[in-house]
Design a protein around this motif. Structure first.
Motif, PDB file in Angstrom:
ATOM      1  N   ILE A  75       0.921  -1.608  -0.137  1.00 56.45           N
ATOM      2  CA  ILE A  75      -0.512   0.259   0.679  1.00 56.45           C
ATOM      3  C   ILE A  75       0.510   1.473  -0.153  1.00 56.45           C
ATOM      4  O   ILE A  75       0.509   2.219  -0.484  1.00 56.45           O
ATOM      5  CB  ILE A  75      -1.025   0.025   0.547  1.00 56.45           C
ATOM      6  CG1 ILE A  75      -1.955  -1.252   1.115  1.00 56.45           C
ATOM      7  CG2 ILE A  75      -1.646   1.472   0.943  1.00 56.45           C
ATOM      8  CD1 ILE A  75      -3.232  -1.496   2.454  1.00 56.45           C
ATOM      9  N   VAL A  76       2.119   1.577   0.961  1.00 54.38           N
ATOM     10  CA  VAL A  76       2.395   2.449   0.661  1.00 54.38           C
ATOM     11  C   VAL A  76       3.423   2.780  -0.444  1.00 54.38           C
ATOM     12  O   VAL A  76       3.136   3.544  -0.758  1.00 54.38           O
ATOM     13  CB  VAL A  76       4.123   2.328   1.731  1.00 54.38           C
ATOM     14  CG1 VAL A  76       5.087   3.432   1.949  1.00 54.38           C
ATOM     15  CG2 VAL A  76       2.993   2.071   3.029  1.00 54.38           C
ATOM     16  N   ASP A  77       4.112   2.242  -1.161  1.00 53.61           N
ATOM     17  CA  ASP A  77       4.296   2.049  -2.512  1.00 53.61           C
ATOM     18  C   ASP A  77       3.414   2.323  -3.721  1.00 53.61           C
ATOM     19  O   ASP A  77       3.747   2.525  -3.993  1.00 53.61           O
ATOM     20  CB  ASP A  77       4.781   0.874  -3.310  1.00 53.61           C
ATOM     21  CG  ASP A  77       6.188  -0.236  -2.392  1.00 53.61           C
ATOM     22  OD1 ASP A  77       6.850   0.864  -1.617  1.00 53.61           O
ATOM     23  OD2 ASP A  77       6.138  -1.127  -2.483  1.00 53.61           O
ATOM     24  N   ALA A  78       2.021   2.016  -3.451  1.00 51.09           N
ATOM     25  CA  ALA A  78       1.183   1.986  -4.512  1.00 51.09           C
ATOM     26  C   ALA A  78       1.049   3.838  -4.229  1.00 51.09           C
ATOM     27  O   ALA A  78       0.480   4.672  -5.357  1.00 51.09           O
ATOM     28  CB  ALA A  78      -0.093   0.940  -3.973  1.00 51.09           C
ATOM     29  N   GLN A  79       0.661   4.127  -2.846  1.00 48.49           N
ATOM     30  CA  GLN A  79       0.792   5.314  -2.590  1.00 48.49           C
ATOM     31  C   GLN A  79       1.469   6.300  -2.957  1.00 48.49           C
ATOM     32  O   GLN A  79       1.591   7.753  -3.439  1.00 48.49           O
ATOM     33  CB  GLN A  79      -0.041   5.475  -1.075  1.00 48.49           C
ATOM     34  CG  GLN A  79      -0.770   4.687  -0.252  1.00 48.49           C
ATOM     35  CD  GLN A  79      -2.403   5.354  -1.328  1.00 48.49           C
ATOM     36  OE1 GLN A  79      -2.103   6.266  -1.896  1.00 48.49           O
ATOM     37  NE2 GLN A  79      -3.074   5.595  -0.616  1.00 48.49           N
ATOM     38  N   LYS A  80       2.867   6.499  -3.003  1.00 44.32           N
ATOM     39  CA  LYS A  80       4.077   6.720  -3.183  1.00 44.32           C
ATOM     40  C   LYS A  80       3.473   6.830  -5.267  1.00 44.32           C
ATOM     41  O   LYS A  80       4.167   8.455  -5.297  1.00 44.32           O
ATOM     42  CB  LYS A  80       5.209   6.329  -3.491  1.00 44.32           C
ATOM     43  CG  LYS A  80       5.935   6.312  -2.186  1.00 44.32           C
ATOM     44  CD  LYS A  80       6.600   5.464  -1.809  1.00 44.32           C
ATOM     45  CE  LYS A  80       7.457   5.579  -0.410  1.00 44.32           C
ATOM     46  NZ  LYS A  80       8.705   4.378  -0.003  1.00 44.32           N
ATOM     47  N   LEU A  81       3.573   6.030  -6.070  1.00 42.67           N
ATOM     48  CA  LEU A  81       2.424   6.076  -7.218  1.00 42.67           C
ATOM     49  C   LEU A  81       2.302   6.989  -7.771  1.00 42.67           C
ATOM     50  O   LEU A  81       2.017   7.093  -8.720  1.00 42.67           O
ATOM     51  CB  LEU A  81       2.299   4.693  -7.922  1.00 42.67           C
ATOM     52  CG  LEU A  81       3.776   3.624  -7.390  1.00 42.67           C
ATOM     53  CD1 LEU A  81       3.004   2.223  -8.035  1.00 42.67           C
ATOM     54  CD2 LEU A  81       4.743   3.623  -8.808  1.00 42.67           C
ATOM     55  N   ARG A  82       1.286   7.316  -6.548  1.00 41.58           N
ATOM     56  CA  ARG A  82       0.022   8.894  -6.124  1.00 41.58           C
ATOM     57  C   ARG A  82       0.141   9.437  -6.285  1.00 41.58           C
ATOM     58  O   ARG A  82      -0.426  10.370  -5.254  1.00 41.58           O
ATOM     59  CB  ARG A  82      -0.906   8.548  -5.646  1.00 41.58           C
ATOM     60  CG  ARG A  82      -1.922   7.006  -6.544  1.00 41.58           C
ATOM     61  CD  ARG A  82      -3.374   6.331  -5.460  1.00 41.58           C
ATOM     62  NE  ARG A  82      -3.728   5.573  -6.301  1.00 41.58           N
ATOM     63  CZ  ARG A  82      -3.509   3.800  -6.028  1.00 41.58           C
ATOM     64  NH1 ARG A  82      -2.701   3.605  -5.183  1.00 41.58           N
ATOM     65  NH2 ARG A  82      -4.576   3.189  -6.610  1.00 41.58           N
ATOM     66  N   ALA A  83       1.652   9.492  -5.832  1.00 48.25           N
ATOM     67  CA  ALA A  83       2.333  11.061  -5.724  1.00 48.25           C
ATOM     68  C   ALA A  83       2.637  11.743  -3.795  1.00 48.25           C
ATOM     69  O   ALA A  83       2.110  13.130  -3.144  1.00 48.25           O
ATOM     70  CB  ALA A  83       1.980  12.453  -6.383  1.00 48.25           C
ATOM     71  N   PHE A  84       2.449  10.292  -2.879  1.00 50.30           N
ATOM     72  CA  PHE A  84       1.700  10.629  -1.640  1.00 50.30           C
ATOM     73  C   PHE A  84       2.805   9.853  -0.575  1.00 50.30           C
ATOM     74  O   PHE A  84       3.224   8.679  -0.704  1.00 50.30           O
ATOM     75  CB  PHE A  84       0.422   9.828  -1.900  1.00 50.30           C
ATOM     76  CG  PHE A  84      -0.211   9.836   0.461  1.00 50.30           C
ATOM     77  CD1 PHE A  84      -0.486  11.582   0.551  1.00 50.30           C
ATOM     78  CD2 PHE A  84       0.304   9.105   0.976  1.00 50.30           C
ATOM     79  CE1 PHE A  84      -0.747  11.185   1.622  1.00 50.30           C
ATOM     80  CE2 PHE A  84      -0.097   9.263   2.340  1.00 50.30           C
ATOM     81  CZ  PHE A  84      -0.719  10.263   2.837  1.00 50.30           C
ATOM     82  N   ASP A  85       3.602   9.837  -1.023  1.00 46.72           N
ATOM     83  CA  ASP A  85       4.932   9.255   0.126  1.00 46.72           C
ATOM     84  C   ASP A  85       4.505  10.017   1.372  1.00 46.72           C
ATOM     85  O   ASP A  85       5.203  11.201   2.264  1.00 46.72           O
ATOM     86  CB  ASP A  85       6.260  10.358  -0.513  1.00 46.72           C
ATOM     87  CG  ASP A  85       7.463   9.503  -0.554  1.00 46.72           C
ATOM     88  OD1 ASP A  85       7.134   8.681   0.563  1.00 46.72           O
ATOM     89  OD2 ASP A  85       8.772   9.805  -0.973  1.00 46.72           O
ATOM     90  N   ILE A  86       4.854   8.975   2.107  1.00 46.58           N
ATOM     91  CA  ILE A  86       4.896   8.622   3.767  1.00 46.58           C
ATOM     92  C   ILE A  86       5.792   9.282   4.442  1.00 46.58           C
ATOM     93  O   ILE A  86       6.699   9.874   5.549  1.00 46.58           O
ATOM     94  CB  ILE A  86       3.696   7.414   4.189  1.00 46.58           C
ATOM     95  CG1 ILE A  86       4.151   8.161   6.185  1.00 46.58           C
ATOM     96  CG2 ILE A  86       4.727   6.464   3.969  1.00 46.58           C
ATOM     97  CD1 ILE A  86       3.237   6.519   6.421  1.00 46.58           C
ATOM     98  N   ASP A  87       6.870   8.702   3.417  1.00 46.33           N
ATOM     99  CA  ASP A  87       8.563   8.872   4.145  1.00 46.33           C
ATOM    100  C   ASP A  87       9.822  10.123   3.629  1.00 46.33           C
ATOM    101  O   ASP A  87      10.053  10.655   4.745  1.00 46.33           O
ATOM    102  CB  ASP A  87       9.478   7.318   3.439  1.00 46.33           C
ATOM    103  CG  ASP A  87       9.414   6.675   3.536  1.00 46.33           C
ATOM    104  OD1 ASP A  87       9.111   5.919   4.660  1.00 46.33           O
ATOM    105  OD2 ASP A  87       9.441   5.747   2.217  1.00 46.33           O
TER     106      ASP A  87
END
Length: 268
Positions: free
Chosen positions: A179-191
């Motif tokens: 899920i974290v990787d999928a959100q990064k593809l949507r420009a939502f980078d938690i890190d």
């Protein structure tokens, strides 16, 4: 990064060890860390932790697989040391004096040596307990765990709950990473977020799909169980037959011997 709590098939002395011996090690670890805590417990805990480290080395478990768990533990240790250092009521040796704020019998403005040491003892206790379960799970296949618990006459439902909890822990790590990787593809980078923004905005877009996926997996799990006849009023078959070897008895004697040594040092 591979998730924690996943069995790794290797040919090591710990992997070949009988599951009941490893269950004994796990149980004695929990007994040891549940003893009443004292400031003089550090050598005892270090003996057991060193013995656990020896078993980890023989099992060839990679520490990098526990990167997330180690980060959580380090944060917990720092928190415990600071909290105990400032709130420990039996301390008389100040290390750092920030002021004086009396609360009951504690001075919250003084970091005390005895409190820091007490926090270190608590941290080593937690580390000793946290090192036992991964060693057991990562060196024992699921079929062997179920067979060993069946030998102990543990009800089938309780065995299934224990094994399922371990399986869902691994599944949780995998889903979280996906899920974290999928959100990064949507420009939502938690890190890339700062701690304040992460605390208020980062976790809802991750936890919400995580819960929905877990419900879907649980439904698939239920269908699979019903298909395989879980709960049928007959004795279940064993996937593999467990036999004790001389090395198992030697390891059992070594584990019990180290536990007895720690217990004698604790109460002598």
């Amino acid at each position: 990064m591979q998730p924690a709590f996943r069995y790794t098939h290797l040919n090591t002395p710990i992997h070949r060890l009988h599951p009941l011996v490893k269950l004994t090690y796990l149980f004695l670890t929990l007994v040891l860390v549940m003893y009443p805590i004292r400031l003089t417990d550090m050598p005892i805990l270090l003996i057991w932790l060193g013995f656990s480290a020896l078993m980890w080395a023989l099992a060839r478990i990679e520490l990098r697989r526990f990167a997330t768990l180690i980060k959580i533990l380090l944060g917990t240790f720092v928190f415990l040391i600071l909290i105990q250092g400032f709130t420990y009521r039996g301390g008389q040796t100040p290390l750092i004096v920030l002021g004086h704020l009396k609360l009951w019998e504690a001075d919250l403005g003084v970091l005390k040596k005895e409190g820091v040491w007490f926090g270190l003892v608590l941290s080593v206790r937690i580390l000793a307990a946290a090192s036992a379960l991964p060693l057991f799970v990562m060196t024992t296949p699921t079929s062997a765990i179920m067979t060993a618990m069946g030998k102990l006459r543990v009800p089938q439902t309780a065995t299934f709950m224990f094994v399922s909890a371990l399986s869902f822990t691994t599944l949780l790590f995998e889903m979280w990473s996906s899920i974290v990787d999928a959100q990064k593809l949507r420009a939502f980078d938690i890190d890339a977020m700062n701690p304040v923004r992460r605390a208020f905005k980062a976790y809802i877009p991750i936890i919400t799909p995580l819960i929905l996926l877990l419900f879907r997996k649980a439904n698939d799990f239920q269908i699979a169980l019903e298909t395989k006849g879980f709960g049928a009023p007959i004795r279940p078959t064993e996937v593999e037959t467990l036999t004790a070897r001389p090395a198992d008895y030697l390891w059992l004697g070594l584990i019990v011997g180290v536990f007895v040594l720690c217990t004698v040092l604790k109460f002598s």
